[in-house]
Design a protein around this motif. Sequence first.
Motif, PDB file in Angstrom:
ATOM      1  N   PHE A 126      -5.937  -1.668   5.171  1.00 57.93           N
ATOM      2  CA  PHE A 126      -4.676  -2.112   4.555  1.00 57.93           C
ATOM      3  C   PHE A 126      -4.977  -2.751   3.194  1.00 57.93           C
ATOM      4  N   ARG A 162       1.454  -2.580   2.365  1.00 57.99           N
ATOM      5  CA  ARG A 162       2.369  -3.707   2.629  1.00 57.99           C
ATOM      6  C   ARG A 162       3.502  -3.301   3.563  1.00 57.99           C
ATOM      7  N   CYS A 214       2.666   2.203   1.558  1.00 52.67           N
ATOM      8  CA  CYS A 214       3.058   2.247   2.969  1.00 52.67           C
ATOM      9  C   CYS A 214       2.286   3.338   3.692  1.00 52.67           C
ATOM     10  N   CYS A 232       2.529  -7.928   5.519  1.00 51.14           N
ATOM     11  CA  CYS A 232       2.772  -6.498   5.722  1.00 51.14           C
ATOM     12  C   CYS A 232       3.969  -6.369   6.648  1.00 51.14           C
TER      13      CYS A 232
END
Length: 413
Positions: free
Chosen positions: A102, A108, A9, A136
């Motif tokens: 990402f 995610r 995260c 995500c």
Amino acid sequence: MDKKLIGSCIIGQSGGPTAVINASAYGVIKTALEAEEITKVYGAAHGIRGVLDDRLYVMDMEDPKELELLLHTPSSELGSCRYKIADPAKDDTDYKRILEIFKKYNVRYFFYNGGNDSMDTCNKISKYMQSVGYECRVMGVPKTIDNDLYGTDHCPGFASAAKFIATSCMEIDKDMHVYDKPMITVVEAMGRHAGWLTASAALATCFGGGPDLIYLPEVDFDMDKFIADVDRVHKEKGNVFIVVSEGIHYADGSFVSEAKTSATDGFGHAQLGGLAAMLASKLGEHTGIKVRGIELSLLQRCGAHIASATDVEETFNAGKVAVEKAIAGETDKMVAFERVMEDGKYSCKFVTVPLTLAANTEKKVPVEWINAEGNGLKKEFIDYVLPLVQGEVNVPKENSLPRYAKLKKILAE
Ligand code: F6P
């Protein structure tokens, strides 16, 4: 519960800081570090800029004790930005880069902590990730001393700034009455389009001593009426105490302070300020008595020593709840506060609102809460704000001075 989503995260802080914004960061970081679904916790250096520039701090490598100090550390410890992300239909360069980052870090979960403009960024990223089918979960964590986010009863950071302003006004009120000659004091509070912060000065008048006149951006400003108001109070009481919002404007929409400012931020918003000095000088010329203009400026949004304990607790929980809800399957939402009043007792319920609604909609002080003359607040506002400023914080100290968090800020590779 939706299917488990495993991955890392990112938490990013964006927009103007507050005295308590780091409490939300701590809420996110602590909860994420403890969650089995979240494999790694990154803090974006300067909000979305840190993602674009591949500058992510590894929160797993921080000392838990230092992280805990974030609860009472003012300003945005990870760094902030005012970066306007493009409309993806016109230019998707930034979005492709964000997706690349990402994927690189298997992100995610994305938590973005900010006000209106930041929720717009968060919303656009959320919609883009959906459009390209990248799984995500994106959650907005509210923040703004301006208290103008739509869909939430109040915003993390507002109550602490309100408490600072009310307390400062009570202190100023004492100081401005010491001499045997009258004086005029003009205090300027932040809040570009919404007057919540400025209105909080009314707490001082209600509970001790505070402004005689309060001017919010919700009411068009009229210089002649303003001078007449000041003359009236001066005649009645001698001393005159005025609080103005930096965002007061004339009927044509132009800021009263506009002549003083030319700088703009990344969103094209004028940097306001200088209004208190300008009005003080005008009133000095008009009345011939002593005047003082006081711009509260950054002091009002970094006063962690006088933060509201209610605000700190709710702000921490906003971050915690964002992580919990995302893990449970929610996405594309902003955490919001719902006020519950039972037998006169206040409590706060945590809910979520669609990011689309929260982004870019400003919530103003209801006009029914402003007096008929447009220069003061009614009891409804006091009833609204009073529960929010409750409770004292115990800021950790070293040498009798605040001991703020010192993070290592180790960059991910
Ligand atoms: O984010 C809210 C706010 O504090 C406003 O009240 C104020 O007008 C603005 O930020 C100031 O922003 P900056 O820190 O970019 O000068």
